[in-house]
Enzyme design. Sequence first.
Site, PDB file in Angstrom:
ATOM      1  N   ASN A   9      14.337  38.360 119.905  1.00 22.30           N
ATOM      2  CA  ASN A   9      15.375  37.486 119.365  1.00 22.30           C
ATOM      3  C   ASN A   9      16.542  37.531 120.348  1.00 22.30           C
ATOM      4  O   ASN A   9      17.345  38.458 120.320  1.00 22.30           O
ATOM      5  CB  ASN A   9      15.804  37.978 117.971  1.00 22.30           C
ATOM      6  CG  ASN A   9      16.925  37.137 117.396  1.00 22.30           C
ATOM      7  OD1 ASN A   9      17.269  36.079 117.936  1.00 22.30           O
ATOM      8  ND2 ASN A   9      17.503  37.591 116.291  1.00 22.30           N
ATOM      9  N   LYS A  11      19.021  35.697 120.480  1.00 23.26           N
ATOM     10  CA  LYS A  11      20.299  35.260 119.872  1.00 23.26           C
ATOM     11  C   LYS A  11      21.001  34.287 120.824  1.00 23.26           C
ATOM     12  O   LYS A  11      20.321  33.535 121.527  1.00 23.26           O
ATOM     13  CB  LYS A  11      21.164  36.477 119.512  1.00 23.26           C
ATOM     14  CG  LYS A  11      20.378  37.503 118.693  1.00 23.26           C
ATOM     15  CD  LYS A  11      21.232  38.563 118.056  1.00 23.26           C
ATOM     16  CE  LYS A  11      20.329  39.514 117.279  1.00 23.26           C
ATOM     17  NZ  LYS A  11      21.079  40.539 116.546  1.00 23.26           N
ATOM     18  N   HIS A  97      17.801  34.942 109.257  1.00 26.37           N
ATOM     19  CA  HIS A  97      18.375  36.125 109.907  1.00 26.37           C
ATOM     20  C   HIS A  97      19.712  36.450 109.241  1.00 26.37           C
ATOM     21  O   HIS A  97      20.448  35.545 108.835  1.00 26.37           O
ATOM     22  CB  HIS A  97      18.557  35.848 111.406  1.00 26.37           C
ATOM     23  CG  HIS A  97      18.911  37.095 112.163  1.00 26.37           C
ATOM     24  ND1 HIS A  97      20.176  37.618 112.170  1.00 26.37           N
ATOM     25  CD2 HIS A  97      18.149  37.932 112.911  1.00 26.37           C
ATOM     26  CE1 HIS A  97      20.177  38.726 112.899  1.00 26.37           C
ATOM     27  NE2 HIS A  97      18.957  38.944 113.357  1.00 26.37           N
ATOM     28  N   GLU A  99      22.473  37.238 110.365  1.00 25.07           N
ATOM     29  CA  GLU A  99      23.649  36.605 110.986  1.00 25.07           C
ATOM     30  C   GLU A  99      23.808  35.174 110.479  1.00 25.07           C
ATOM     31  O   GLU A  99      24.932  34.697 110.311  1.00 25.07           O
ATOM     32  CB  GLU A  99      23.508  36.653 112.522  1.00 25.07           C
ATOM     33  CG  GLU A  99      23.729  38.068 113.041  1.00 25.07           C
ATOM     34  CD  GLU A  99      22.979  38.410 114.321  1.00 25.07           C
ATOM     35  OE1 GLU A  99      22.522  37.497 115.026  1.00 25.07           O
ATOM     36  OE2 GLU A  99      22.839  39.623 114.597  1.00 25.07           O
ATOM     37  N   GLU A 169      14.983  43.778 108.289  1.00 26.74           N
ATOM     38  CA  GLU A 169      16.055  44.181 109.194  1.00 26.74           C
ATOM     39  C   GLU A 169      17.253  44.688 108.397  1.00 26.74           C
ATOM     40  O   GLU A 169      18.077  43.891 107.933  1.00 26.74           O
ATOM     41  CB  GLU A 169      16.504  42.989 110.047  1.00 26.74           C
ATOM     42  CG  GLU A 169      15.407  42.380 110.880  1.00 26.74           C
ATOM     43  CD  GLU A 169      15.982  41.591 112.062  1.00 26.74           C
ATOM     44  OE1 GLU A 169      15.685  41.955 113.203  1.00 26.74           O
ATOM     45  OE2 GLU A 169      16.744  40.640 111.827  1.00 26.74           O
ATOM     46  N   GLY A 175      22.055  45.848 116.023  1.00 23.19           N
ATOM     47  CA  GLY A 175      23.044  45.889 117.095  1.00 23.19           C
ATOM     48  C   GLY A 175      23.955  47.108 117.058  1.00 23.19           C
ATOM     49  O   GLY A 175      24.955  47.171 117.757  1.00 23.19           O
ATOM     50  N   SER A 215      17.914  47.667 116.131  1.00 24.71           N
ATOM     51  CA  SER A 215      18.003  48.661 117.204  1.00 24.71           C
ATOM     52  C   SER A 215      16.646  49.239 117.623  1.00 24.71           C
ATOM     53  O   SER A 215      16.549  50.428 117.936  1.00 24.71           O
ATOM     54  CB  SER A 215      18.988  49.774 116.833  1.00 24.71           C
ATOM     55  OG  SER A 215      20.281  49.234 116.628  1.00 24.71           O
TER      56      SER A 215
HETATM   57  P1  PGA Z   1      18.973  44.474 117.658  1.00 24.97           P
HETATM   58  O1  PGA Z   1      18.839  43.081 116.836  1.00 24.97           O
HETATM   59  O2  PGA Z   1      17.603  44.820 118.144  1.00 24.97           O
HETATM   60  O3  PGA Z   1      19.922  44.166 118.774  1.00 24.97           O
HETATM   61  O4  PGA Z   1      19.506  45.485 116.690  1.00 24.97           O
HETATM   62  C1  PGA Z   1      17.742  42.839 116.003  1.00 24.97           C
HETATM   63  C2  PGA Z   1      17.888  41.495 115.333  1.00 24.97           C
HETATM   64  O5  PGA Z   1      19.001  41.132 114.932  1.00 24.97           O
HETATM   65  O6  PGA Z   1      16.896  40.764 115.176  1.00 24.97           O
END
Ligand code: PGA
Length: 253
Positions: A9, A11, A97, A99, A169, A175, A215
């Site tokens: 991903n 982003k 997601h 976000e 998640e 993150g 992460s």
């Molecule tokens: P990350 O993000 O691996 O940077 O924690 C995962 C995601 O949001 O899909």
Amino acid sequence: MRKQIAAANWKMNLTLQQAETLMDELFATPLELSENQEAVFGVPFPYLISIKNKLAGKKNVYVAAQNCYDKKSGAYTGEVSAEMLNSIGTDYVIIGHSERREYFNESHAMLAAKVNICIENGLKPIFCCGEPLAIREAGTESSFVEMQLKESLFHLSAEQLTGFVIAYEPIWAIGTGKTASNEQAQEMHAHIRKVLSDQYGVVVADSISILYGGSVKANNAADIFSQPDVDGGLVGGASLLAADFTAIINSLK
Ligand code: PGA
């Protein structure tokens, strides 16, 4: 045997030039994906065609959009439809997601509509769920995630859910560099599979790939993926580095 999937991903990161360099680095040595393993690249809309072209002729590698709109077509300036995504050869779409739920107020009903329109247009949703820190601290994460699944997926038929992809998640792990422990991940994945099994039966539940996200890094992927109900990962930060994402792909069961 359900699919084991390493999904990137990206982003809102990388220029087209950086994205193409990353893909060239990744494929400098051929990825070793077995029959039931896939690598999926969730890239920004403008790069889908270019990245799809880079994957041409390679086995078990796919592109994903990171979102789509829930309406068929029309006067929705700036939005991208499932039909458009299908017409350019998109394989998967990341739906819901955290976000998007948080910054774009995507509701359970809207996500249900997005899942529907993806399926109608031959796109495979990667449906995201996961609890915020306050819910985890209150100890109510199981019922929270169950509610997310029920609200946005349980209108689907068993046939539509067979072979589906879900990403768990936990928001507190995205993150932050703080992953769920192997036990926390396995416990929630098993719970998700149980909820699916209670509603749709064990055969459907066993066909669904449940990815862990939050992460995932080169040095923890193998451990997390080794859990029996973890079928790979949805990877943000570490998917932007060729060596790291290659190591994560190589950590699939
Ligand atoms: P990350 O993000 O691996 O940077 O924690 C995962 C995601 O949001 O899909």
